[in-house]
Design a protein around this motif. Structure first.
Motif, short mmCIF file in Angstrom:
data_model
loop_
_atom_site.label_atom_id
_atom_site.label_comp_id
_atom_site.label_asym_id
_atom_site.label_seq_id
_atom_site.Cartn_x
_atom_site.Cartn_y
_atom_site.Cartn_z
N ALA A 110 0.85 -1.21 0.00
CA ALA A 110 0.00 0.00 0.00
C ALA A 110 0.87 1.25 0.00
CB ALA A 110 -0.93 -0.02 1.22
N GLU A 134 0.89 3.97 -3.07
CA GLU A 134 0.53 5.37 -2.84
C GLU A 134 1.65 6.30 -3.30
OE1 GLU A 134 -2.06 6.91 -2.28
OE2 GLU A 134 -1.24 8.89 -1.82
N ARG A 141 1.56 6.38 -7.06
CA ARG A 141 0.42 7.18 -7.54
C ARG A 141 0.75 8.67 -7.47
NH1 ARG A 141 -2.99 10.37 -6.04
NH2 ARG A 141 -2.28 10.35 -3.89
N GLU A 142 1.33 9.07 -6.34
CA GLU A 142 1.64 10.49 -6.14
C GLU A 142 2.74 10.96 -7.12
OE1 GLU A 142 0.36 12.72 -3.90
OE2 GLU A 142 1.79 14.31 -4.42
#
Ligand code: SF4
Ligand code: SF4
Length: 208
Positions: free
Chosen positions: A168, A172, A175-176
Motif C-alpha cells: 500500500a 501510494e 500514484r503520487e
C-alpha cells in the motif's frame, strides 16, 4: 510514452520520491528480517537462486531508484553491467520464456552477489518467505516461500510475512509521483530492461 516538460519541480518530485522509497525499502527489509529470523531462514548459497527468475517490475519510482544506483557505480563497472543487460534483453526477445534450468541470470548478479543490493527492487527484497496480502478489493491472497525456504523451514509453514502495508505504501508513493510527473504509461520491465531502456520522460541532463 507521455512526455511532460522538464522542470525543477519535477526534479524535486523525483528526489522526494526516492527519499520516500528509501524509507519504504527500510520497512520491507525490517519486516523480512523479522520474519526470516523468527523461522531461522537464511538466504545464502542456495542452488535455486531466484536472481535467475524473470520478475517484472511495474513502478516508475523503482525504475528511478535502480538507475540512481547504476549511475553511482564506477564507469567500468557500469559499462560491464549495461553490456550484460543489453545482452539479456536481446536474449529475452529471441528466446522468449526460458525453462528455469536455462534462465538468464540477472545482469546485476556477479559471483552470487547483487551489484546494486541497496537499490534492488521490492520483489528482490521480499521474495522467498511465505506471505499474505489483503488486496484493495478486500480479497485475501497468499503466496508460498521459495524452495529453499521449504527445505529449511517446512513447506507447511503458514504465511509469515504480511505485505499489505508495504504494498500500500509503495502504491501510494507511485500514484503520487506519477500524478506529479504526469506519467501515465503502464510499466512491465525486467531488471535488464530497467538498466538499459530509457523511458521517454523529460530530459534531465542524464541524471536518470
Ligand atoms: S537486482 Fe539484485 S537481487 Fe534482484 S534479481 Fe538482480 S541480482 Fe538478484
Ligand atoms: S530467496 Fe530463496 S530462492 Fe532466492 S536466493 Fe534466497 S534462498 Fe534462494
Amino acid at each position: 510514452m507521455t512526455a511532460p516538460t522538464s522542470s525543477a519541480k519535477e526534479e524535486s518530485s523525483r528526489r522526494w520520491a526516492l527519499d520516500a522509497l528509501a524509507r519504504i525499502y527500510s520497512a520491507m527489509d525490517a519486516d523480512y528480517e523479522k520474519a526470516a529470523s523468527a523461522h531461522g531462514f537464511v538466504c545464502q548459497g542456495c542452488g535455486d537462486n531466484c536472481c535467475r527468475t524473470r520478475f517484472y517490475h511495474h513502478t516508475l519510482v523503482e525504475y528511478f531508484y535502480l538507475r540512481k544506483g547504476l549511475r553511482a557505480l564506477p564507469d567500468a563497472e557500469r559499462s560491464r553491467i549495461e553490456t550484460q543487460a543489453a545482452q539479456a534483453v536481446a536474449r529475452m526477445k529471441t528466446v522468449g520464456d526460458e525453462p528455469p534450468s536455462e534462465a538468464t541470470m540477472c545482469p546485476l548478479n556477479a559471483l552470487g552477489r547483487c551489484q546494486l543490493y541497496a537499490y534492488r527492487p521490492m520483489i528482490c527484497r521480499l521474495h522467498g518467505i511465505p506471505h499474505q496480502l489483503r488486496r484493495p478489493d478486500g480479497r485475501h491472497q497468499v503466496g508460498p516461500g521459495c524452495g529453499d525456504f521449504d527445505r529449511q523451514c517446512g513447506a507447511a509453514c503458514a504465511p509469515i510475512l504480511d505485505r499489505t502495508t508495504l504494498y500500500a505504501a509503495l502504491a501510494e508513493l507511485e500514484r503520487e509521483l506519477r500524478q506529479r510527473l504526469g506519467f501515465t504509461d503502464k510499466l512491465r520491465m525486467t531488471i535488464a530492461q530497467m538498466l538499459v531502456e530509457k523511458l521517454a520522460l523529460p530530459d534531465d541532463g542524464g541524471r536518470r
